[in-house]
Design an enzyme around this catalytic site. Structure first.
Site, PDB file in Angstrom:
ATOM      1  N   GLY A  14      57.896  41.801  17.418  1.00 50.47           N
ATOM      2  CA  GLY A  14      57.743  41.425  18.515  1.00 50.47           C
ATOM      3  C   GLY A  14      55.924  41.072  18.260  1.00 50.47           C
ATOM      4  O   GLY A  14      55.484  40.930  17.927  1.00 50.47           O
ATOM      5  N   GLY A  16      53.269  40.800  21.414  1.00 51.59           N
ATOM      6  CA  GLY A  16      52.369  41.599  22.539  1.00 51.59           C
ATOM      7  C   GLY A  16      50.437  40.158  22.873  1.00 51.59           C
ATOM      8  O   GLY A  16      50.992  39.723  21.860  1.00 51.59           O
ATOM      9  N   LYS A  36      51.203  44.445  11.002  1.00 48.83           N
ATOM     10  CA  LYS A  36      50.540  43.521  12.753  1.00 48.83           C
ATOM     11  C   LYS A  36      49.499  42.840  12.312  1.00 48.83           C
ATOM     12  O   LYS A  36      48.706  43.729  11.484  1.00 48.83           O
ATOM     13  CB  LYS A  36      50.022  45.194  13.597  1.00 48.83           C
ATOM     14  CG  LYS A  36      50.466  44.728  14.835  1.00 48.83           C
ATOM     15  CD  LYS A  36      49.946  46.299  16.001  1.00 48.83           C
ATOM     16  CE  LYS A  36      49.775  45.690  16.446  1.00 48.83           C
ATOM     17  NZ  LYS A  36      49.918  46.920  17.529  1.00 48.83           N
ATOM     18  N   VAL A  87      60.715  50.425  10.646  1.00 45.98           N
ATOM     19  CA  VAL A  87      62.419  50.763  11.257  1.00 45.98           C
ATOM     20  C   VAL A  87      62.964  50.295  11.389  1.00 45.98           C
ATOM     21  O   VAL A  87      62.780  49.153  12.261  1.00 45.98           O
ATOM     22  CB  VAL A  87      61.586  51.666  12.823  1.00 45.98           C
ATOM     23  CG1 VAL A  87      62.430  52.624  12.767  1.00 45.98           C
ATOM     24  CG2 VAL A  87      60.186  52.504  11.856  1.00 45.98           C
ATOM     25  N   ASP A 127      50.640  53.965  26.772  1.00 39.78           N
ATOM     26  CA  ASP A 127      51.483  52.278  27.360  1.00 39.78           C
ATOM     27  C   ASP A 127      53.074  53.159  26.283  1.00 39.78           C
ATOM     28  O   ASP A 127      53.719  51.777  26.032  1.00 39.78           O
ATOM     29  CB  ASP A 127      50.728  51.100  26.174  1.00 39.78           C
ATOM     30  CG  ASP A 127      51.918  49.723  26.992  1.00 39.78           C
ATOM     31  OD1 ASP A 127      52.709  50.067  28.011  1.00 39.78           O
ATOM     32  OD2 ASP A 127      51.726  48.808  25.253  1.00 39.78           O
ATOM     33  N   LYS A 129      56.944  52.546  26.763  1.00 39.21           N
ATOM     34  CA  LYS A 129      57.856  52.154  26.905  1.00 39.21           C
ATOM     35  C   LYS A 129      58.982  51.991  26.399  1.00 39.21           C
ATOM     36  O   LYS A 129      58.421  51.821  24.744  1.00 39.21           O
ATOM     37  CB  LYS A 129      57.308  50.731  27.485  1.00 39.21           C
ATOM     38  CG  LYS A 129      56.505  49.863  26.787  1.00 39.21           C
ATOM     39  CD  LYS A 129      55.628  49.235  27.452  1.00 39.21           C
ATOM     40  CE  LYS A 129      55.370  47.674  26.162  1.00 39.21           C
ATOM     41  NZ  LYS A 129      53.911  45.808  26.811  1.00 39.21           N
ATOM     42  N   ASN A 132      58.087  49.941  22.701  1.00 41.56           N
ATOM     43  CA  ASN A 132      57.186  51.015  21.787  1.00 41.56           C
ATOM     44  C   ASN A 132      57.757  52.256  20.605  1.00 41.56           C
ATOM     45  O   ASN A 132      57.122  53.022  20.552  1.00 41.56           O
ATOM     46  CB  ASN A 132      55.629  51.445  22.789  1.00 41.56           C
ATOM     47  CG  ASN A 132      54.733  50.225  22.868  1.00 41.56           C
ATOM     48  OD1 ASN A 132      54.890  49.110  22.171  1.00 41.56           O
ATOM     49  ND2 ASN A 132      54.405  50.049  23.727  1.00 41.56           N
TER      50      ASN A 132
END
Length: 283
Positions: A14, A16, A36, A87, A127, A129, A132
């Site tokens: 992902g 961002g 991350k 995950v 946040d 959504k 997430n």
């Protein structure tokens, strides 16, 4: 081969505004991890850097199976990173548009429980959504990405707008004080999106009192619960994510057609009237 610290970076999971999440490998423990990494163009901004590290601290302090756990932090080439559980089931965003009503409601209930777990640790997400919310191999939902999160005790003083516009409650969009019901509103947006396959509103900064909410297609009882979660006034929303989950679970009996509330009221009125007439006649 990309690498950061001792971790091999295999594929992007992902991207961002401020960071990229990689699927990686920890060679020492021989396990798959999520890494991350703060974007290079933000690495030299002290406020962004501090917020990134604060996310890692928050995740590390929370001990809950429904919240992604941080295991390591580090810096390479002046770019901070942190390492989390991987995950494997993707996110709820992968399921939008592909769910039947019962499955969609079940996923929303699971999402509510994950958000409630965060609130139980005194953290407001800000946040919520589909992207997430991660899906585990056991079909549980875990909450992640606390880059916008704040402690609930501080929420009443928050005036800076942050988050994703389509999921923002009116008070969040316009820089007003927040509480747990702000995340409940976002769960209402998510519920409509998962059940109906589309977002409930098109407005750039949350909804207004004049917006018309289209039915989800799940029946009037579910629609009533979703509409309550999307109330412009926070007082009209369920008081917590757990309360929203409970309302959704009791909104419709499996295998039965939901009875519209107006019909329930009409039938009760007729029944009481009939009883009154019978009593008068026999009396």
């Amino acid at each position: 081969m990309r690498q950061i610290g001792r971790y091999r970076l295999d594929s992007v999971q992902g991207v961002g505004a401020f960071a990229t999440v990689w699927r990686g490998h920890d060679p020492d423990l021989d396990v798959t991890v999520a890494v991350k990494v703060l974007a290079d163009n933000w690495a030299h901004h002290p406020d962004v850097r501090e917020r990134f590290l604060e996310e890692a601290r928050l995740l590390r302090r929370i001990h809950d199976p429904l919240v992604v756990r941080v295991h390591d932090v580090g810096v390479q080439d002046d770019r901070p990173y942190f390492v989390m559980d991987f995950v494997p089931g993707g996110t709820l965003a992968d399921r939008v548009g592909d769910l039947g009503t019962d499955d969609a409601v079940a996923w929303v209930v699971a999402a509510c429980r994950a958000v409630q777990a965060l609130h139980d640790h005194d953290v407001l997400h800000r946040d919520v959504k589909p992207s997430n919310l991660l899906v585990s191999g056991d079909d549980e939902v875990l909450i992640s990405d606390l880059g916008s999160a704040k402690r609930l005790a501080e929420a009443s003083g928050i005036t800076v707008t942050t988050g994703t516009p389509a999921y923002m409650a009116p008070e969040q969009a316009y820089g007003q004080p927040l509480d747990a019901r702000t995340d409940v509103y976002a769960l209402g947006v998510l519920a409509h999106e998962l059940i109906a396959g589309r977002l409930p509103f098109d407005g750039p900064l949350g909804r207004t009192a004049n917006d018309r909410l289209e039915p989800t297609g799940a029946g009037p009882r579910v629609d009533a619960v979703v509409a309550a979660a999307l109330s412009v006034r926070r007082e009209g929303r369920p008081a917590s994510a757990a309360a929203l989950a409970e309302a959704l679970e009791s909104s419709e009996e499996p295998g039965r057609t939901a009875v519209p509330p107006w019909l329930v009221a009409l039938l009760m009125t007729v029944a009481f009237a009939a009883a009154a007439v019978t009593t008068w006649y026999l009396g």
